[in-house]
Design an enzyme around this catalytic site. Structure first.
Site, mmCIF file in Angstrom:
data_model
loop_
_atom_site.group_PDB
_atom_site.id
_atom_site.type_symbol
_atom_site.label_atom_id
_atom_site.label_comp_id
_atom_site.label_asym_id
_atom_site.label_seq_id
_atom_site.Cartn_x
_atom_site.Cartn_y
_atom_site.Cartn_z
ATOM 1 N N ARG A 37 0.821 -1.225 0.000
ATOM 2 C CA ARG A 37 0.000 0.000 0.000
ATOM 3 C C ARG A 37 0.850 1.268 0.000
ATOM 4 O O ARG A 37 0.481 2.271 0.613
ATOM 5 C CB ARG A 37 -0.947 0.027 1.208
ATOM 6 N N ARG A 41 -3.779 6.829 0.543
ATOM 7 C CA ARG A 41 -4.306 8.063 1.127
ATOM 8 C C ARG A 41 -3.341 8.822 2.024
ATOM 9 O O ARG A 41 -3.558 9.988 2.327
ATOM 10 C CB ARG A 41 -5.585 7.750 1.917
ATOM 11 N N ARG A 50 -6.911 10.989 -6.689
ATOM 12 C CA ARG A 50 -8.122 10.246 -6.353
ATOM 13 C C ARG A 50 -9.359 11.121 -6.586
ATOM 14 O O ARG A 50 -10.357 10.662 -7.138
ATOM 15 C CB ARG A 50 -8.006 9.807 -4.893
ATOM 16 N N ASP A 87 -6.945 -3.185 -7.399
ATOM 17 C CA ASP A 87 -7.469 -3.756 -6.157
ATOM 18 C C ASP A 87 -7.811 -5.224 -6.378
ATOM 19 O O ASP A 87 -8.162 -5.613 -7.499
ATOM 20 C CB ASP A 87 -8.715 -3.008 -5.673
ATOM 21 N N TYR A 163 -14.716 -11.843 0.518
ATOM 22 C CA TYR A 163 -15.468 -10.605 0.234
ATOM 23 C C TYR A 163 -16.691 -10.904 -0.630
ATOM 24 O O TYR A 163 -17.750 -10.310 -0.442
ATOM 25 C CB TYR A 163 -14.568 -9.572 -0.450
HETATM 26 O O1 CP3 Z 1 0.004 0.417 -3.270
HETATM 27 C C1 CP3 Z 1 -0.471 -0.741 -3.327
HETATM 28 O O2 CP3 Z 1 -0.263 -1.604 -2.450
HETATM 29 C C2 CP3 Z 1 -1.231 -1.159 -4.573
HETATM 30 C C3 CP3 Z 1 -2.642 -1.090 -4.566
HETATM 31 C C4 CP3 Z 1 -3.511 -1.988 -3.675
HETATM 32 C C5 CP3 Z 1 -4.752 -1.541 -3.145
HETATM 33 N N1 CP3 Z 1 -5.377 -2.588 -2.556
HETATM 34 C C6 CP3 Z 1 -5.255 -0.163 -3.260
HETATM 35 C C7 CP3 Z 1 -6.355 0.293 -2.396
HETATM 36 C C8 CP3 Z 1 -3.382 -3.333 -3.318
HETATM 37 C C9 CP3 Z 1 -2.225 -4.295 -3.578
HETATM 38 C C10 CP3 Z 1 -4.578 -3.704 -2.618
HETATM 39 C C11 CP3 Z 1 -4.834 -5.072 -2.119
HETATM 40 C C12 CP3 Z 1 -6.054 -5.315 -1.335
HETATM 41 N N2 CP3 Z 1 -7.284 -4.759 -1.486
HETATM 42 C C13 CP3 Z 1 -6.133 -6.307 -0.306
HETATM 43 C C14 CP3 Z 1 -5.032 -7.245 0.114
HETATM 44 C C15 CP3 Z 1 -3.997 -6.606 0.944
HETATM 45 C C16 CP3 Z 1 -4.475 -6.135 2.305
HETATM 46 O O3 CP3 Z 1 -4.396 -4.903 2.530
HETATM 47 O O4 CP3 Z 1 -4.899 -6.954 3.101
HETATM 48 C C17 CP3 Z 1 -7.453 -6.275 0.169
HETATM 49 C C18 CP3 Z 1 -8.013 -7.135 1.290
HETATM 50 C C19 CP3 Z 1 -8.170 -5.302 -0.577
HETATM 51 C C20 CP3 Z 1 -9.614 -4.955 -0.482
HETATM 52 C C21 CP3 Z 1 -9.822 -3.543 -0.105
HETATM 53 N N3 CP3 Z 1 -9.582 -2.466 -0.935
HETATM 54 C C22 CP3 Z 1 -10.301 -3.048 1.130
HETATM 55 C C23 CP3 Z 1 -10.674 -3.899 2.320
HETATM 56 C C24 CP3 Z 1 -10.341 -1.661 1.012
HETATM 57 C C25 CP3 Z 1 -10.894 -0.699 2.035
HETATM 58 C C26 CP3 Z 1 -9.945 -0.411 3.121
HETATM 59 C C27 CP3 Z 1 -9.255 0.895 2.875
HETATM 60 O O5 CP3 Z 1 -8.046 0.973 3.092
HETATM 61 O O6 CP3 Z 1 -9.955 1.835 2.467
HETATM 62 C C28 CP3 Z 1 -9.844 -1.309 -0.272
HETATM 63 C C29 CP3 Z 1 -9.676 0.048 -0.834
HETATM 64 C C30 CP3 Z 1 -8.327 0.422 -1.319
HETATM 65 N N4 CP3 Z 1 -7.506 -0.375 -2.074
HETATM 66 C C31 CP3 Z 1 -7.680 1.682 -1.134
HETATM 67 C C32 CP3 Z 1 -6.443 1.606 -1.809
HETATM 68 C C33 CP3 Z 1 -5.419 2.700 -1.953
HETATM 69 C C34 CP3 Z 1 -8.263 2.885 -0.417
HETATM 70 C C35 CP3 Z 1 -9.394 3.423 -1.226
HETATM 71 C C36 CP3 Z 1 -9.446 4.934 -1.378
HETATM 72 O O7 CP3 Z 1 -8.510 5.552 -1.919
HETATM 73 O O8 CP3 Z 1 -10.484 5.493 -1.017
#
Ligand code: CP3
Length: 357
Positions: A37, A41, A50, A87, A163
């Site tokens: 990540r 944000r 974003r 994602d 999910y």
């Molecule tokens: O920089 C990176 O790592 C690359 C991008 C990336 C994202 N999600 C972007 C993201 C990667 C590799 C993921 C993987 C992901 N997504 C996982 C596995 C890794 C982990 O963290 O456990 C999972 C379970 C998800 C599902 C997911 N996506 C959730 C549960 C959420 C909400 C939680 C949150 O942080 O908001 C997301 C949203 C998400 N994916 C965001 C980002 C940058 C935030 C969304 C936003 O910008 O509003």
């Protein structure tokens, strides 16, 4: 001293990028580093991109903006690897399930809890739907600095299924376990479909220029031994072997978060090139039981990155001192959290690259 470059007759064959060298088993004085990540944000420039994109899914499906946010942390910190911005839930979206991301809540999906409900899912339009992601990978492979490795990724089937079935994030995966335990044959059909989708998706990412693949099994740690075998190890083995048949030189990193001693079974049976270890894992145990077999990546607590200060430096030194004598990639034990001060990430990268005598 350890060897970090090759000058012998093999010169040119061995990978030149530090991250690829570590994955191939080389030991170096300064470990390669990237953070899960690392785009997100906590960075003001991400928040600007974003809001330009609109929704989170719009961002993921815009090759231009997704490329930009992937590059943002590389510009700031010169990480050794960039991870494609996307994602894990794009796969169910591309299979026809309704997926939305709600501000302040996280992902919401129309839950699929039976074989009948699976009739809405299909792999027919997978590539068409995910085409913009492949374009992002292609752009990145052209735009990244020569020394930076491009990581493609997907969620592992168990985590993506959790999910799809739960309809949202869940700490105990109760709905998914209910289906898996009460109707294992029916649930297997969903897992097989996801395994197939994941192979198709990752193959195209590699075709487009991804040099390494990471598979996130965020919720694997909640599975008891027999279920871990069936729903975490078995699908991962199928994915690793299918990719290996076509792309034998592309390393695969597995992240069965929270799996504890089952990490050993995971390594022995899936054929992964490396494992990412979570924050709770004892590094001496990982050194003695995992790093003897594969490259290990991890495992700084993302919340120590929030705190910063001398505690951050001390934790980095502790992890490096223990794992640095084997094949090792410095990373977090889970993703960066939004409240992380960007300066602390800079401090961490500097400390990780510091050679102490
Ligand atoms: O920089 C990176 O790592 C690359 C991008 C990336 C994202 N999600 C972007 C993201 C990667 C590799 C993921 C993987 C992901 N997504 C996982 C596995 C890794 C982990 O963290 O456990 C999972 C379970 C998800 C599902 C997911 N996506 C959730 C549960 C959420 C909400 C939680 C949150 O942080 O908001 C997301 C949203 C998400 N994916 C965001 C980002 C940058 C935030 C969304 C936003 O910008 O509003």
């Amino acid at each position: 001293m350890t060897q970090t470059s090759s000058t012998g007759p093999d010169h040119g064959k061995k990978p030149q990028k530090s991250f690829l060298r570590a994955l191939s088993g080389e030991v170096s004085e300064v470990p390669p580093v990237w953070f899960m990540r690392q785009a997100g944000r906590y960075l003001p420039e991400y928040r600007a991109s974003r809001s330009q994109a609109g929704s989170f899914l719009d961002l993921c499906y815009s090759p231009e903006i997704a490329t930009e946010v992937t590059l943002q942390p590389i510009r700031r910190y010169a990480f050794d690897a960039a991870i494609l911005f996307a994602d894990i839930l794009l796969v169910p979206d591309a299979m026809g399930q309704t997926v939305t991301f709600k501000e302040g809540v996280g992902p919401l999906l129309d839950p699929i809890r039976s074989q009948e409900a699976m009739s809405t899912l299909s792999l027919d339009r997978l590539h068409e739907h995910l085409g913009p992601v492949y374009q992002t990978v292609k752009r990145l492979s052209q735009e990244l600095p020569d020394e930076t490795t491009l990581i493609g990724f997907a969620g592992a089937p168990w985590t993506v299924a959790s999910y799809m079935v739960g309809g949202q994030g869940s700490k105990d995966q109760a709905e998914t376990k209910k289906w898996a335990y009460e109707d294992p044959e029916g649930f297997q059909r969903l897992m097989d479909m996801l395994t197939q989708a994941t192979i198709l998706y990752l193959s195209r990412q590699i075709d487009a220029g991804a040099e390494v693949i990471q598979l996130f099994d965020t919720w694997a740690g909640g599975l008891p031994q027999t279920a871990f075998q069936r729903w975490a190890i078995d699908p991962m083995r199928k994915i690793v072997s299918a990719l290996g048949a076509t792309y034998p030189d592309v390393p695969v990193i597995g992240f069965p978060r929270g799996a504890g001693p089952l990490y050993q079974d995971f390594i022995d049976q899936t054929g992964v090139t490396a494992v990412s270890i979570d924050t709770g894992m004892k590094v001496e145990w990982a050194r003695d039981h995992l790093q003897t077999k594969v490259c290990v990546q991890g495992n700084l607590d993302p919340l120590i990155l929030v705190a910063g200060g001398s505690m951050l430096d001390d934790e980095i030194d502790r992890i490096k001192d223990c794992l640095g004598s084997g094949p090792f990639v410095f990373n977090l034990g889970h993703g960066i959290v939004p409240q992380t001060p960007p300066a602390h990430v800079g401090q961490a990268v500097e400390r990780i690259r510091l050679i102490r005598s």
